[in-house]
Design a protein around this motif. Sequence first.
Motif, PDB file in Angstrom:
ATOM      1  N   LEU A 124       4.539  10.266  -9.377  1.00 14.10           N
ATOM      2  CA  LEU A 124       4.038  10.551 -10.725  1.00 14.10           C
ATOM      3  C   LEU A 124       3.272  11.870 -10.768  1.00 14.10           C
ATOM      4  CD1 LEU A 124       2.792   6.980 -11.758  1.00 14.10           C
ATOM      5  CD2 LEU A 124       4.771   8.207 -12.691  1.00 14.10           C
ATOM      6  N   ARG A 125       2.591  12.190  -9.675  1.00 12.81           N
ATOM      7  CA  ARG A 125       1.762  13.400  -9.655  1.00 12.81           C
ATOM      8  C   ARG A 125       2.559  14.650  -9.326  1.00 12.81           C
ATOM      9  NH1 ARG A 125      -3.366  13.190  -5.782  1.00 12.81           N
ATOM     10  NH2 ARG A 125      -3.881  11.496  -7.211  1.00 12.81           N
ATOM     11  N   TYR A 126       3.496  14.543  -8.372  1.00 14.59           N
ATOM     12  CA  TYR A 126       4.175  15.742  -7.865  1.00 14.59           C
ATOM     13  C   TYR A 126       5.667  15.792  -8.162  1.00 14.59           C
ATOM     14  CZ  TYR A 126      -0.210  16.185  -5.316  1.00 14.59           C
ATOM     15  OH  TYR A 126      -1.532  16.285  -4.995  1.00 14.59           O
ATOM     16  N   HIS A 127       6.247  14.715  -8.654  1.00 13.16           N
ATOM     17  CA  HIS A 127       7.663  14.683  -9.050  1.00 13.16           C
ATOM     18  C   HIS A 127       8.558  15.150  -7.898  1.00 13.16           C
ATOM     19  CE1 HIS A 127       6.177  13.881 -13.057  1.00 13.16           C
ATOM     20  NE2 HIS A 127       5.445  14.975 -13.007  1.00 13.16           N
ATOM     21  N   LEU A 157      -3.806  12.041   0.864  1.00 18.37           N
ATOM     22  CA  LEU A 157      -3.317  10.722   0.455  1.00 18.37           C
ATOM     23  C   LEU A 157      -2.016  10.341   1.168  1.00 18.37           C
ATOM     24  CD1 LEU A 157      -4.053   8.348  -1.379  1.00 18.37           C
ATOM     25  CD2 LEU A 157      -2.687   9.405  -3.194  1.00 18.37           C
ATOM     26  N   PRO A 158      -1.107  11.308   1.429  1.00 22.55           N
ATOM     27  CA  PRO A 158       0.099  10.952   2.191  1.00 22.55           C
ATOM     28  C   PRO A 158      -0.200  10.349   3.564  1.00 22.55           C
ATOM     29  CG  PRO A 158       0.424  13.059   1.113  1.00 22.55           C
ATOM     30  CD  PRO A 158      -1.022  12.686   0.907  1.00 22.55           C
ATOM     31  N   SER A 159      -1.381  10.624   4.125  1.00 23.98           N
ATOM     32  CA  SER A 159      -1.730  10.031   5.426  1.00 23.98           C
ATOM     33  C   SER A 159      -1.827   8.512   5.326  1.00 23.98           C
ATOM     34  CB  SER A 159      -3.064  10.592   5.927  1.00 23.98           C
ATOM     35  OG  SER A 159      -2.954  11.958   6.187  1.00 23.98           O
ATOM     36  N   VAL A 160      -2.349   8.031   4.201  1.00 18.93           N
ATOM     37  CA  VAL A 160      -2.433   6.579   3.998  1.00 18.93           C
ATOM     38  C   VAL A 160      -1.035   6.005   3.814  1.00 18.93           C
ATOM     39  CG1 VAL A 160      -3.530   4.746   2.661  1.00 18.93           C
ATOM     40  CG2 VAL A 160      -4.683   6.937   2.919  1.00 18.93           C
ATOM     41  N   PHE A 161      -0.166   6.759   3.142  1.00 25.89           N
ATOM     42  CA  PHE A 161       1.243   6.363   3.004  1.00 25.89           C
ATOM     43  C   PHE A 161       1.885   6.229   4.383  1.00 25.89           C
ATOM     44  CE2 PHE A 161       5.667   7.989   2.863  1.00 25.89           C
ATOM     45  CZ  PHE A 161       6.260   6.956   2.141  1.00 25.89           C
ATOM     46  N   LEU A 173       0.830  -1.202   0.000  1.00 24.97           N
ATOM     47  CA  LEU A 173       0.000   0.000   0.000  1.00 24.97           C
ATOM     48  C   LEU A 173       0.867   1.255   0.000  1.00 24.97           C
ATOM     49  CD1 LEU A 173      -2.755   1.426   0.291  1.00 24.97           C
ATOM     50  CD2 LEU A 173      -2.553   1.114   2.774  1.00 24.97           C
ATOM     51  N   SER A 174       1.877   1.305   0.857  1.00 22.48           N
ATOM     52  CA  SER A 174       2.749   2.479   0.941  1.00 22.48           C
ATOM     53  C   SER A 174       3.516   2.715  -0.352  1.00 22.48           C
ATOM     54  CB  SER A 174       3.741   2.327   2.108  1.00 22.48           C
ATOM     55  OG  SER A 174       3.100   2.511   3.333  1.00 22.48           O
ATOM     56  N   LEU A 175       4.054   1.644  -0.927  1.00 16.84           N
ATOM     57  CA  LEU A 175       4.833   1.783  -2.168  1.00 16.84           C
ATOM     58  C   LEU A 175       3.948   2.240  -3.323  1.00 16.84           C
ATOM     59  CD1 LEU A 175       7.220  -1.323  -1.960  1.00 16.84           C
ATOM     60  CD2 LEU A 175       7.791   1.088  -1.597  1.00 16.84           C
ATOM     61  N   THR A 176       2.719   1.745  -3.356  1.00 18.83           N
ATOM     62  CA  THR A 176       1.790   2.157  -4.414  1.00 18.83           C
ATOM     63  C   THR A 176       1.467   3.639  -4.297  1.00 18.83           C
ATOM     64  OG1 THR A 176       0.807  -0.052  -4.475  1.00 18.83           O
ATOM     65  CG2 THR A 176      -0.468   1.730  -5.464  1.00 18.83           C
ATOM     66  N   ILE A 177       1.185   4.091  -3.084  1.00 17.34           N
ATOM     67  CA  ILE A 177       0.882   5.507  -2.882  1.00 17.34           C
ATOM     68  C   ILE A 177       2.092   6.375  -3.171  1.00 17.34           C
ATOM     69  CG2 ILE A 177       0.276   7.237  -1.128  1.00 17.34           C
ATOM     70  CD1 ILE A 177      -1.537   5.117   0.123  1.00 17.34           C
ATOM     71  N   LEU A 178       3.268   5.921  -2.767  1.00 14.33           N
ATOM     72  CA  LEU A 178       4.488   6.681  -3.053  1.00 14.33           C
ATOM     73  C   LEU A 178       4.688   6.819  -4.559  1.00 14.33           C
ATOM     74  CD1 LEU A 178       7.017   8.103  -2.032  1.00 14.33           C
ATOM     75  CD2 LEU A 178       8.182   5.875  -1.991  1.00 14.33           C
ATOM     76  N   ASN A 236       8.297  17.557  -5.955  1.00 18.97           N
ATOM     77  CA  ASN A 236       7.580  18.120  -4.807  1.00 18.97           C
ATOM     78  C   ASN A 236       6.909  17.051  -3.929  1.00 18.97           C
ATOM     79  OD1 ASN A 236       8.116  20.837  -5.553  1.00 18.97           O
ATOM     80  ND2 ASN A 236       6.477  20.729  -7.092  1.00 18.97           N
ATOM     81  N   THR A 237       7.228  15.787  -4.192  1.00 21.35           N
ATOM     82  CA  THR A 237       6.577  14.699  -3.457  1.00 21.35           C
ATOM     83  C   THR A 237       6.821  14.796  -1.958  1.00 21.35           C
ATOM     84  OG1 THR A 237       6.688  13.207  -5.351  1.00 21.35           O
ATOM     85  CG2 THR A 237       6.423  12.193  -3.188  1.00 21.35           C
ATOM     86  N   PHE A 238       8.075  14.980  -1.563  1.00 21.16           N
ATOM     87  CA  PHE A 238       8.391  15.041  -0.135  1.00 21.16           C
ATOM     88  C   PHE A 238       7.683  16.220   0.518  1.00 21.16           C
ATOM     89  CE2 PHE A 238      11.058  16.486   3.441  1.00 21.16           C
ATOM     90  CZ  PHE A 238      11.015  15.344   4.220  1.00 21.16           C
ATOM     91  N   ARG A 239       7.617  17.340  -0.189  1.00 22.02           N
ATOM     92  CA  ARG A 239       6.924  18.518   0.347  1.00 22.02           C
ATOM     93  C   ARG A 239       5.437  18.232   0.540  1.00 22.02           C
ATOM     94  NH1 ARG A 239       4.256  22.678  -1.963  1.00 22.02           N
ATOM     95  NH2 ARG A 239       4.949  22.124  -4.064  1.00 22.02           N
ATOM     96  N   LYS A 240       4.835  17.516  -0.417  1.00 21.93           N
ATOM     97  CA  LYS A 240       3.425  17.170  -0.310  1.00 21.93           C
ATOM     98  C   LYS A 240       3.157  16.251   0.874  1.00 21.93           C
ATOM     99  CE  LYS A 240       0.957  19.326  -3.299  1.00 21.93           C
ATOM    100  NZ  LYS A 240      -0.224  20.107  -2.879  1.00 21.93           N
ATOM    101  N   ILE A 241       4.108  15.353   1.129  1.00 20.33           N
ATOM    102  CA  ILE A 241       3.949  14.445   2.272  1.00 20.33           C
ATOM    103  C   ILE A 241       4.009  15.227   3.585  1.00 20.33           C
ATOM    104  CG2 ILE A 241       5.009  12.533   3.539  1.00 20.33           C
ATOM    105  CD1 ILE A 241       5.877  11.391   0.814  1.00 20.33           C
ATOM    106  N   THR A 242       4.946  16.163   3.673  1.00 19.23           N
ATOM    107  CA  THR A 242       5.097  16.937   4.916  1.00 19.23           C
ATOM    108  C   THR A 242       3.983  17.967   5.090  1.00 19.23           C
ATOM    109  OG1 THR A 242       6.593  18.494   3.782  1.00 19.23           O
ATOM    110  CG2 THR A 242       7.595  16.642   4.966  1.00 19.23           C
ATOM    111  N   GLU A 243       3.335  18.357   3.990  1.00 16.36           N
ATOM    112  CA  GLU A 243       2.269  19.361   4.067  1.00 16.36           C
ATOM    113  C   GLU A 243       1.038  18.878   4.825  1.00 16.36           C
ATOM    114  OE1 GLU A 243       1.300  20.766   0.178  1.00 16.36           O
ATOM    115  OE2 GLU A 243       2.934  22.225   0.126  1.00 16.36           O
ATOM    116  N   VAL A 244       0.896  17.564   4.993  1.00 19.16           N
ATOM    117  CA  VAL A 244      -0.262  17.079   5.761  1.00 19.16           C
ATOM    118  C   VAL A 244      -0.158  17.476   7.229  1.00 19.16           C
ATOM    119  CG1 VAL A 244      -0.707  15.142   4.217  1.00 19.16           C
ATOM    120  CG2 VAL A 244       0.775  14.810   6.202  1.00 19.16           C
TER     121      VAL A 244
END
Length: 293
Positions: free
Chosen positions: A61-64, A184-188, A51-56, A66-74
């Motif tokens: 793919l969506r944020y390139h 979505l990062p919350s599920v990750f 589940l985590s790898l799929t969400i990652l 900026n992925t880490f920033r999107k995860i921390t933004e939650v």
Amino acid sequence: LNKYKLFLSSRINAMLLMVFGSILISFAGLIIRGIDTAGPLQITLYRGLALSLTILLILLLRYHRNTFRKITEVGWSGTLAGILLASAGICFMQAITSTTVAATLFILASIPFISAFLAKILLNERVSKQTLVTMIIAGLGVSVMMVSGLSSNSFYGTLMALTTAFCFSGYALLLRKNKDVEMLPSVFISGLVICLVCLSLLGQDIAISLLDLLKCILLGSIISFIPNSIFIYASKYLIAAELTLFMLLEFALGPFWVWLFINEVPASLTLIGGSSVIIAVIIYVRSEIQGKK
């Protein structure tokens, strides 16, 4: 007026997607029944990892960059949501292996009512009479399904089931509170927490067969990922009580798939109760669609 119509349309789309997601995740029990040798913790570990790898992958793919920033933004709310979702998953497995499936699901049928109560206090969300009636009918349906297997003296199993119910209700409330945030990062995060807990409990006992691993990947990457994504989308348009109401479909449909695919005939009360849950949800969604016209 156009905005109102758009909102109603989005609500119906959210409901239909929740029905689809609940149907999809109801196959989880059937797939778990088909796993040969992997134990509950091993299944939970590899499902959480998939589940985590799929969400990652989706986030990359969506944020390139900026992925880490999107995860921390939650923020802390998103992190707490992930921890609550992970806790619900871990406690559910503890409950279902410590007491009867019937007793566990009977307690979990209270999730919409717990969510409605907490949402009224914390978010001032009001439950309509129609929603309340549907919740009661569906809750009674699950109770009828499980009444023949409620004899259980496991205090620990009961406690774990109650913890599952409150954790998932808390997760639903946090999604509603942060409905304008990409959650979505919350599920990750929940998948990572599950992996860490399972690894700490399993130690080196993590080896499973390739076939069991593939089934766990199916559980995490499709059976868990899609409904979780739908749940987050639907939280933008449905109140907490409505969101968790659709979960009862999962409990109702699970025995039907086992009956259909491996010929394990459920008790007559299971069929009656399950049918009442399905009919109540269908009437609820249909009335919402008719009200839009």
